[in-house]
Design an enzyme around this catalytic site. Structure first.
Site, PDB file in Angstrom:
ATOM      1  N   HIS A  78       0.799  -1.224   0.000  1.00 30.33           N
ATOM      2  CA  HIS A  78       0.000   0.000   0.000  1.00 30.33           C
ATOM      3  C   HIS A  78       0.834   1.278   0.000  1.00 30.33           C
ATOM      4  O   HIS A  78       0.268   2.371  -0.122  1.00 30.33           O
ATOM      5  CB  HIS A  78      -0.923   0.009   1.229  1.00 30.33           C
ATOM      6  N   GLY A 124      -7.765  11.576   7.642  1.00 31.44           N
ATOM      7  CA  GLY A 124      -8.419  10.556   6.837  1.00 31.44           C
ATOM      8  C   GLY A 124      -8.336  10.827   5.349  1.00 31.44           C
ATOM      9  O   GLY A 124      -8.062   9.936   4.543  1.00 31.44           O
ATOM     10  N   ARG A 178      -6.639  16.330   2.343  1.00 32.23           N
ATOM     11  CA  ARG A 178      -6.332  17.090   3.553  1.00 32.23           C
ATOM     12  C   ARG A 178      -4.861  16.910   3.920  1.00 32.23           C
ATOM     13  O   ARG A 178      -4.218  17.835   4.408  1.00 32.23           O
ATOM     14  CB  ARG A 178      -7.232  16.662   4.711  1.00 32.23           C
ATOM     15  N   ARG A 192      -2.719   4.223  -4.724  1.00 31.06           N
ATOM     16  CA  ARG A 192      -4.166   4.330  -4.501  1.00 31.06           C
ATOM     17  C   ARG A 192      -4.597   5.768  -4.209  1.00 31.06           C
ATOM     18  O   ARG A 192      -5.633   6.011  -3.588  1.00 31.06           O
ATOM     19  CB  ARG A 192      -4.612   3.411  -3.360  1.00 31.06           C
ATOM     20  N   ARG A 222      -3.396  10.978  14.615  1.00 27.39           N
ATOM     21  CA  ARG A 222      -4.557  11.198  13.761  1.00 27.39           C
ATOM     22  C   ARG A 222      -5.065  12.611  13.978  1.00 27.39           C
ATOM     23  O   ARG A 222      -5.299  13.044  15.119  1.00 27.39           O
ATOM     24  CB  ARG A 222      -5.658  10.189  14.102  1.00 27.39           C
ATOM     25  N   VAL A 223      -5.200  13.354  12.899  1.00 30.30           N
ATOM     26  CA  VAL A 223      -5.777  14.702  12.936  1.00 30.30           C
ATOM     27  C   VAL A 223      -6.982  14.692  12.000  1.00 30.30           C
ATOM     28  O   VAL A 223      -6.851  14.467  10.807  1.00 30.30           O
ATOM     29  CB  VAL A 223      -4.759  15.787  12.526  1.00 30.30           C
ATOM     30  N   GLY A 224      -8.156  14.883  12.556  1.00 30.65           N
ATOM     31  CA  GLY A 224      -9.338  14.752  11.719  1.00 30.65           C
ATOM     32  C   GLY A 224     -10.551  15.421  12.302  1.00 30.65           C
ATOM     33  O   GLY A 224     -10.450  16.358  13.096  1.00 30.65           O
ATOM     34  N   SER A 225     -11.693  14.916  11.929  1.00 28.63           N
ATOM     35  CA  SER A 225     -12.962  15.489  12.360  1.00 28.63           C
ATOM     36  C   SER A 225     -13.749  14.449  13.144  1.00 28.63           C
ATOM     37  O   SER A 225     -13.497  13.250  13.053  1.00 28.63           O
ATOM     38  CB  SER A 225     -13.773  15.957  11.152  1.00 28.63           C
ATOM     39  N   GLU A 228     -16.036   9.231  15.813  1.00 30.73           N
ATOM     40  CA  GLU A 228     -15.242   9.201  14.587  1.00 30.73           C
ATOM     41  C   GLU A 228     -15.043   7.742  14.202  1.00 30.73           C
ATOM     42  O   GLU A 228     -15.806   6.888  14.659  1.00 30.73           O
ATOM     43  CB  GLU A 228     -13.935   9.999  14.757  1.00 30.73           C
ATOM     44  N   MET A 229     -14.042   7.416  13.384  1.00 30.05           N
ATOM     45  CA  MET A 229     -13.992   6.057  12.855  1.00 30.05           C
ATOM     46  C   MET A 229     -12.614   5.405  12.887  1.00 30.05           C
ATOM     47  O   MET A 229     -12.448   4.321  12.324  1.00 30.05           O
ATOM     48  CB  MET A 229     -14.517   6.051  11.408  1.00 30.05           C
ATOM     49  N   GLU A 230     -11.635   6.031  13.540  1.00 33.71           N
ATOM     50  CA  GLU A 230     -10.280   5.505  13.412  1.00 33.71           C
ATOM     51  C   GLU A 230      -9.487   5.338  14.705  1.00 33.71           C
ATOM     52  O   GLU A 230      -8.594   4.497  14.794  1.00 33.71           O
ATOM     53  CB  GLU A 230      -9.452   6.414  12.466  1.00 33.71           C
ATOM     54  N   SER A 242     -16.757  18.611  13.639  1.00 37.53           N
ATOM     55  CA  SER A 242     -17.270  19.089  12.344  1.00 37.53           C
ATOM     56  C   SER A 242     -18.795  19.117  12.302  1.00 37.53           C
ATOM     57  O   SER A 242     -19.376  19.800  11.453  1.00 37.53           O
ATOM     58  CB  SER A 242     -16.766  18.183  11.225  1.00 37.53           C
ATOM     59  N   ASP A 243     -19.432  18.378  13.220  1.00 29.37           N
ATOM     60  CA  ASP A 243     -20.890  18.388  13.236  1.00 29.37           C
ATOM     61  C   ASP A 243     -21.383  17.958  14.609  1.00 29.37           C
ATOM     62  O   ASP A 243     -20.665  17.289  15.358  1.00 29.37           O
ATOM     63  CB  ASP A 243     -21.452  17.464  12.152  1.00 29.37           C
ATOM     64  N   ARG A 257     -14.083  21.226   6.091  1.00 26.75           N
ATOM     65  CA  ARG A 257     -13.510  19.995   6.637  1.00 26.75           C
ATOM     66  C   ARG A 257     -12.165  19.686   5.994  1.00 26.75           C
ATOM     67  O   ARG A 257     -11.250  19.195   6.640  1.00 26.75           O
ATOM     68  CB  ARG A 257     -14.459  18.808   6.401  1.00 26.75           C
TER      69      ARG A 257
END
Length: 243
Positions: A5, A21, A25, A44, A88-91, A180-182, A204-205, A218
């Site tokens: 990968h 993610g 970004r 990918r 991890r930096v995200g929403s 979140e998801m991670e 973010s929401d 975002r």
């Protein structure tokens, strides 16, 4: 040197990798916050970059969405490229009344409905927690900038579109700061492979109130989150060097 990968030569990644993610970004973060940036992965379209921040070498690479995706990239970065710190930096989405859109949350721990950490931990519950010093330095960096952050538990969901709305009320009662998801997957991989990990998210929401940021914000916003994360990493590196 490459993995299934990641197609990057040995040494292409810094010891520290920021992991949003969205690969776009990742590109925005690299071009906005880092100097002397080089693209080191395009497999990918999961873009990865290495540059410097105030003289410290730092990489940033997309993780994709969900625990399976971030687990693949985190594992390969640690075992094949020698990465030591993954952030991890995200929403995330909020469920608590005292957490608002644009708030910054630091994931000291991460609950989950995923089974990956039970699989990793021989069927037992695993406490998916962040590295203490990375957490401490991010919070200290925020306080130094006068930025309020909330520190506590996240919930890493397998499903973005959950069929069980009642679960959000359960999260609220248990003080979950963000959905979140991670994070839980990242923390599990880091623990197993003796790396250090942290999650910092911008809200973010608000799931229960129906408030949300637009897609462009975002992707390109979240400047305060990035500032405290990067300054926290500088503090951590300085303490490690002189400690």
């Amino acid at each position: 040197m490459s993995t299934p990968h990641i197609d990057a030569p040995a040494g292409a990644f810094a010891d520290t990798v920021l992991m949003p993610g969205d690969p776009l970004r990742a590109q925005f973060i690299a071009e906005t916050f880092l100097d002397d940036v080089e693209c080191v992965n395009q497999v990918r379209n999961m873009l990865g970059f290495t540059g410097t921040y105030q003289g410290q070498r730092i990489s940033v690479m997309g993780s994709g969405m969900g625990i399976p995706s971030i687990s693949i990239y985190a594992k390969e970065l640690i075992t094949e490229y020698g990465v030591k710190r993954l952030v991890r930096v995200g929403s995330c989405g909020a469920v608590r009344d005292d957490v608002a859109v644009n708030d910054i949350v630091v994931g000291m721990g991460a609950c989950t409905d995923s089974g990956v950490n039970r699989t990793r931990f021989k069927g037992h519950d695993f406490s998916a927690i962040a590295d203490f010093d990375l957490t401490r330095h991010a919070v200290d960096a925020a306080r130094a900038r006068g930025i309020q952050v909330k520190v506590g538990n996240l919930f890493s969901a397998d499903l973005f579109y959950s069929p069980d709305d009642a679960m959000f009320d359960v999260m609220k009662r248990h003080g979950i700061l963000g959905v979140e998801m991670e994070a839980a997957g990242l923390y599990g991989v880091a623990a197993e492979l003796q790396a250090r990990a942290l999650t910092v998210c911008t809200v973010s929401d608000h799931i229960l109130k129906g408030e949300a940021l637009d897609a462009q914000t975002r992707q390109t916003g979240f400047h305060e989150m990035m500032a405290i994360t990067l300054e926290g990493l500088l503090r951590d590196a300085g303490e490690t060097t002189h400690g």
